[in-house]
Design a protein around this motif. Sequence first.
Motif, short mmCIF file in Angstrom:
data_model
loop_
_atom_site.label_atom_id
_atom_site.label_comp_id
_atom_site.label_asym_id
_atom_site.label_seq_id
_atom_site.Cartn_x
_atom_site.Cartn_y
_atom_site.Cartn_z
N MET A 1 0.87 -1.18 0.00
CA MET A 1 0.00 0.00 0.00
C MET A 1 0.90 1.23 0.00
O MET A 1 1.96 1.22 0.63
N PRO A 2 0.51 2.31 -0.70
CA PRO A 2 1.37 3.49 -0.77
C PRO A 2 1.64 4.06 0.61
O PRO A 2 0.74 4.13 1.44
N SER A 3 2.87 4.45 0.84
CA SER A 3 3.25 5.07 2.11
C SER A 3 4.54 5.85 1.89
O SER A 3 5.03 5.94 0.76
N SER A 4 5.11 6.37 2.95
CA SER A 4 6.37 7.10 2.84
C SER A 4 7.57 6.19 3.13
O SER A 4 8.71 6.66 3.15
N GLN A 5 7.34 4.90 3.31
CA GLN A 5 8.42 3.95 3.59
C GLN A 5 9.10 3.53 2.30
O GLN A 5 8.46 2.96 1.41
N LEU A 6 10.39 3.77 2.20
CA LEU A 6 11.15 3.43 1.00
C LEU A 6 11.29 1.92 0.86
O LEU A 6 11.66 1.23 1.80
#
Length: 133
Positions: A6-11
């Motif tokens: 799911m889209p997130s800010s975790q690279l």
Amino acid sequence: MPLYAMPSSQLVQIDVAVETTTSESFVKLKEIVITWPGTYRIKFGLQATSGSGTMSAAIYRNAVRVGVIRALASLEAAATIYIEDSGGWEKNDLCQLYGSRSAGGLGICNVSDFALFGSYADVPNPIPAGQVT
């Protein structure tokens, strides 16, 4: 239930190298292999250097465009960063960044910082294939 991204800010993955082209048709410049199905936040930098013309870049899945064509005509000291959430990715899909310059242009299309961001959850794939947000 299987894990989905799911889209997130975790690279998740990144390719920071600068790749260039003077091709007047879209050519593959970068590629990342998807390790988990789902939806990712995809980021890349686009920069027009030297000369004239419009530089363009877009996200592709297995050599088929799924992202918005981003275009940039001005010469910039730094790359313009674009971010898209893109769904429908399956394990071993190729997430690719293609670039080009406009016909008759003399500039160089630079792309960089191609990155996938996401987190994994036990949920159904939330964004259907081909949908960009």
